[in-house]
Write an enzyme that holds these catalytic residues in place. Structure first.
Site, PDB file in Angstrom:
ATOM      1  N   HIS A  28       1.524   4.603   4.497  1.00 16.77           N
ATOM      2  CA  HIS A  28       0.694   5.310   3.528  1.00 16.77           C
ATOM      3  C   HIS A  28       1.204   6.732   3.305  1.00 16.77           C
ATOM      4  O   HIS A  28       1.347   7.194   2.175  1.00 16.77           O
ATOM      5  CB  HIS A  28      -0.754   5.360   4.013  1.00 16.77           C
ATOM      6  CG  HIS A  28      -1.386   4.019   4.191  1.00 16.77           C
ATOM      7  ND1 HIS A  28      -2.602   3.856   4.802  1.00 16.77           N
ATOM      8  CD2 HIS A  28      -0.972   2.779   3.845  1.00 16.77           C
ATOM      9  CE1 HIS A  28      -2.919   2.573   4.817  1.00 16.77           C
ATOM     10  NE2 HIS A  28      -1.934   1.900   4.250  1.00 16.77           N
ATOM     11  N   SER A  46       0.801  -1.216   0.000  1.00 20.26           N
ATOM     12  CA  SER A  46       0.000   0.000   0.000  1.00 20.26           C
ATOM     13  C   SER A  46       0.836   1.269   0.000  1.00 20.26           C
ATOM     14  O   SER A  46       0.381   2.303  -0.469  1.00 20.26           O
ATOM     15  CB  SER A  46      -0.951   0.004   1.194  1.00 20.26           C
ATOM     16  OG  SER A  46      -1.905  -1.011   1.065  1.00 20.26           O
TER      17      SER A  46
END
Length: 403
Positions: A264, A212
């Protein structure tokens, strides 16, 4: 990036979503042109012949022919992630190494999953992920810096890899079509590294896996691509606001427990700066001038001055940030010690959940060729055969017993 959902030792990188129609150049078409360049060529296959085309139409046709690449690297990334997950499950071999409880989907044999209490994502154990190359800060500090890259190819379970790979397909293939495999490949890998680096500087307990950070890098690259190629967008404000809203929603999800929002954020910031470097487009008038003999030769520079300035600033910030981050990491610096509120960027405690990791402690004693393990937090004990060298480890056995 991920850390164990049951013991707060494995957090999951949440995949970014995307509104394609509002953000990028449109499916299978050239980038939208601002109103002042509103003339467009007819679609391929139109009945009008090139011999009857006006000079302006010929110029617009040349502009619409930004090179379209055939995407192959992103599909290869997807295949690589899936293959590595299958290999990880093969190495995990739940029926052989699980000493307590029962495996999920036992009909899969050695590919069956760890108990849901241990891994609700339908995947391997934390120890298997660590063995395969998950991000473990202590190991990175002691010479295994390659884990900053290897962890982005591993996933905590079927749910984790399915969500990430769907996002990679929808985001990555479009970007590769528009900018080519070289630029998107570097953007993906370097952003994943940046996400791992920031995660390691703030979350130094447990293990971390997931793609991610790299996916958020693609999202950040899309945002900077809009800004640096501002003049070629028709609905530029709508595209910018849409992408900002999508980014904020995905980052907001990251404040949930067991989600590594630092990966992230690190991936997004890396992709944002890399977008200014890798995804820069020539200005519209320069393309028209180069491809049309009738166009006046008024422009000498391929890019606008602000594009050069953003390129230089982004390159310097990214390079210096990576160097400083690596120095801090290898010296064992924990940035939480210098930023008391930063931990809330990854998890906000509420009455429904806690953000602090659960520590497990066990006492062990050897009885012949068997090992007696007692969990000090709940008093449970188990007598098991002495583990094979390195697998499973006493720490892993203790973690299972204290759940």
């Amino acid at each position: 990036m991920g850390r164990d959902p049951s013991s707060a030792t494995l957090e999951v990188k949440i995949h970014p979503s995307r509104d394609d129609a509002a953000v990028h150049h449109g499916q299978g078409s050239s980038p939208p042109i601002p109103p002042r360049h509103s003339q467009r060529t007819s679609p391929a296959g139109s009945s009008s012949s090139s011999s009857n085309a006006t000079p302006r139409n010929r110029e617009d046709r040349e502009f619409s022919l930004f090179r379209r690449w055939i995407p192959w690297l992103v599909p290869c990334f997807v295949v690589a992630n899936v293959v590595l997950f299958i290999i990880t499950m093969y190495v995990n071999d739940c029926p052989k190494h699980l000493f307590r409880g029962s495996c999920v989907a036992s009909f899969l044999g050695r590919f069956s999953f760890q108990p849901l209490k241990e891994n609700p994502l339908l995947g391997p154990s934390s120890y298997t992920l660590e063995k395969m190359g998950a991000l473990v800060v202590d190991r990175v500090i002691h010479g295994e810096a390659w884990r900053l890259l290897s962890c982005m190819w591993l996933h905590g379970g079927v749910v984790h890899i399915l969500a990430n790979m769907l996002s990679l397909v929808f985001i990555g293939i479009r970007l590769e079509q528009e900018f080519g495999f070289v630029r998107i490949g570097f953007l993906y890998v370097i952003s994943g590294f940046g996400g791992s680096l920031l995660s390691a500087l703030f979350i130094q307990s447990g293990i971390s896996v997931g793609a991610s950070g790299a996916l958020f890098g693609l999202l950040g690259g899309m945002l900077s691509e809009i800004l640096i190629n501002w003049t070629i967008y028709a609905n530029k404000v709508a595209a910018l606001l849409t992408l900002i809203v999508i980014t904020l929603i995905n980052l907001a999800v990251g404040i949930l427990p067991h989600v590594d929002n630092f990966a992230h954020i690190g991936g997004f910031l890396s992709g944002f700066f890399l977008g200014f470097v890798f995804l820069i487009r020539p200005q519209f008038k320069w393309i028209v001038q180069r491809n049309s003999p009738s166009a006046p030769s008024s422009l000498k520079n391929r890019h606008k001055p602000y594009q050069y300035i953003l390129w230089i600033i982004s390159f310097l910030l990214l390079t210096s940030g990576y160097i400083i981050g690596l120095i801090f990491l290898l010296r064992g610096v924990n940035l939480n010690d210098h930023c008391s509120w930063c931990r809330y960027l990854s998890c906000v405690p509420t009455s429904l959940w806690r953000c602090d990791a659960k520590q497990v402690y066990c006492e062990t004693s050897q009885i012949g060729n068997r090992l007696n393990i007692t969990c000090l937090s709940n008093g449970r004990s188990e007598l098991v055969d002495m583990p094979n060298v390195g697998f499973p480890s006493p720490l892993e056995l203790c973690s299972q017993l204290c759940r």
